[in-house]
Design a protein around this motif. Structure first.
Motif, short mmCIF file in Angstrom:
data_model
loop_
_atom_site.label_atom_id
_atom_site.label_comp_id
_atom_site.label_asym_id
_atom_site.label_seq_id
_atom_site.Cartn_x
_atom_site.Cartn_y
_atom_site.Cartn_z
N TRP A 1 7.43 -5.17 0.24
CA TRP A 1 7.32 -5.43 1.67
C TRP A 1 7.16 -4.08 2.33
N LYS A 2 6.13 -3.95 3.14
CA LYS A 2 5.78 -2.66 3.75
C LYS A 2 5.88 -2.80 5.26
N ARG B 1 7.93 -3.06 11.87
CA ARG B 1 6.80 -3.99 12.03
C ARG B 1 6.06 -4.12 10.70
N GLU B 2 5.84 -5.35 10.27
CA GLU B 2 5.15 -5.52 8.98
C GLU B 2 3.80 -4.81 9.02
N GLU B 3 3.51 -4.09 7.94
CA GLU B 3 2.24 -3.37 7.79
C GLU B 3 1.44 -4.09 6.71
N PRO B 4 0.41 -4.84 7.10
CA PRO B 4 -0.34 -5.62 6.11
C PRO B 4 -1.27 -4.78 5.23
N ARG B 5 -1.59 -3.57 5.67
CA ARG B 5 -2.54 -2.75 4.91
C ARG B 5 -1.81 -1.69 4.07
N SER B 6 -2.32 -1.47 2.88
CA SER B 6 -1.77 -0.44 1.98
C SER B 6 -2.10 0.95 2.52
N LYS B 7 -1.47 1.95 1.95
CA LYS B 7 -1.82 3.34 2.28
C LYS B 7 -3.29 3.57 1.99
N PHE B 8 -3.74 3.07 0.83
CA PHE B 8 -5.14 3.24 0.46
C PHE B 8 -6.07 2.64 1.51
N ALA B 9 -5.81 1.42 1.95
CA ALA B 9 -6.68 0.75 2.93
C ALA B 9 -6.74 1.54 4.23
N ARG B 10 -5.60 2.06 4.67
CA ARG B 10 -5.57 2.83 5.92
C ARG B 10 -6.27 4.17 5.76
N ALA C 1 8.41 2.22 5.97
CA ALA C 1 9.48 1.83 5.05
C ALA C 1 8.91 0.79 4.10
N GLU C 2 9.26 0.91 2.83
CA GLU C 2 8.85 -0.08 1.83
C GLU C 2 10.10 -0.57 1.11
N LEU C 3 10.08 -1.83 0.79
CA LEU C 3 11.13 -2.40 -0.05
C LEU C 3 10.41 -3.03 -1.24
N GLU C 4 10.62 -2.46 -2.44
CA GLU C 4 9.95 -2.95 -3.64
C GLU C 4 10.95 -3.69 -4.52
N HIS C 5 10.59 -4.93 -4.86
CA HIS C 5 11.43 -5.75 -5.74
C HIS C 5 11.42 -5.15 -7.14
N LYS C 6 12.60 -5.00 -7.73
CA LYS C 6 12.71 -4.44 -9.08
C LYS C 6 13.31 -5.42 -10.07
N SER C 7 14.30 -6.21 -9.65
CA SER C 7 14.95 -7.12 -10.58
C SER C 7 15.65 -8.24 -9.81
N GLY C 8 16.01 -9.29 -10.55
CA GLY C 8 16.73 -10.41 -9.93
C GLY C 8 15.79 -11.35 -9.21
N ASP C 9 16.33 -12.01 -8.20
CA ASP C 9 15.62 -13.04 -7.46
C ASP C 9 14.73 -12.42 -6.37
N PRO C 10 13.43 -12.64 -6.43
CA PRO C 10 12.55 -12.10 -5.39
C PRO C 10 12.91 -12.62 -3.99
N GLY D 1 -0.35 -13.88 -4.12
CA GLY D 1 0.38 -13.57 -2.89
C GLY D 1 0.38 -12.09 -2.57
N ARG D 2 1.56 -11.55 -2.26
CA ARG D 2 1.65 -10.13 -1.93
C ARG D 2 1.80 -9.25 -3.15
N ALA D 3 1.87 -9.85 -4.34
CA ALA D 3 2.06 -9.10 -5.58
C ALA D 3 0.74 -8.47 -6.05
N ARG D 4 0.89 -7.40 -6.83
CA ARG D 4 -0.26 -6.74 -7.46
C ARG D 4 0.13 -6.40 -8.90
N HIS D 5 -0.84 -6.49 -9.82
CA HIS D 5 -0.63 -5.99 -11.17
C HIS D 5 -0.69 -4.47 -11.09
N GLU D 6 0.14 -3.80 -11.88
CA GLU D 6 0.21 -2.33 -11.77
C GLU D 6 0.44 -1.72 -13.15
N TRP D 7 -0.34 -0.68 -13.45
CA TRP D 7 -0.17 0.12 -14.66
C TRP D 7 0.01 1.57 -14.23
#
Length: 193
Positions: A7-8, A172-181, A146-155, A70-76
């Motif tokens: 959540w950004k 205020r929710e920021e719908p765009r990533s740093k990259f998009a901005r 501010a970002e809150l990144e889920h790491k473990s447990g219940d999303p 949804g708001r999730a992304r695959h990440e390597w």
């Protein structure tokens, strides 16, 4: 492969300071410099893939993000010597083999960011406060979020915490990533994608 779920929120410096006071820490401080890459023809953007090389307190880390639900992304992520080694480092870490073929013609830097991150584990999440600048097309724009990144447990617990943080600190929710901005800065400057 991991799945990034975060959540950004856009913030102002006073809100970030209020969060720091409310959560005494200890906070981890990371100096970050991010450079985003694509091919000259935009092969990665066409797939909604984000390729970056980030220096975190001087250590280089490659990252590829691809769409998920949804708001999730695959990440390597993988340690990486430099831009020329991005595809090799990431495919060795399990990223799609297609990355090597897509980037074989070469990569170009499209935009970036420089910021200081303050990070703190909170429950099953990591709370990160970022201040710095986004860069693109020779332009800069302030970055304060501010970002809150889920790491473990219940999303759902992380989502509830995100909602409480936003309400308490006026985020205020920021719908765009740093990259998009940062890419928008480049496009506003008249640079090709």
């Amino acid at each position: 492969m991991g799945v990034e779920l975060e959540w950004k929120y856009a913030a102002d410096p006073a809100a970030l300071e209020a969060v720091l006071r409310a959560y005494p820490g200890p906070w981890r401080t990371v100096e970050m410099e991010t450079r985003y890459y694509d091919t000259a023809g935009g092969a990665l953007a066409a797939r909604r893939w984000t390729l970056r090389l980030r220096r975190e307190n001087g250590a280089a880390v490659a990252c590829l993000k691809t769409p998920a639900d949804g708001r999730a992304r695959h990440e390597w992520e993988a340690p990486c010597a430099g831009p020329e080694a991005l595809a090799d480092a990431l495919t060795a870490a399990g990223a799609p083999a297609e990355l090597a073929a897509l980037t074989a013609p070469g990569l170009t830097e499209v935009c970036g960011a420089r910021f200081t991150r303050r990070a703190l584990p909170v429950g099953g999440a990591e709370l990160a406060l970022d201040r710095g600048v986004l860069t693109g097309g020779g332009r800069e724009a302030p970055l304060c979020e501010a970002e809150l990144e889920h790491k473990s447990g219940d999303p759902a617990a992380t989502a509830a915490l995100a909602a409480r943080l936003a309400a308490r600190f006026g985020l205020r929710e920021e719908p765009r990533s740093k990259f998009a901005r940062a890419l928008a800065l480049r496009q506003a400057a008249g640079c090709a994608e």
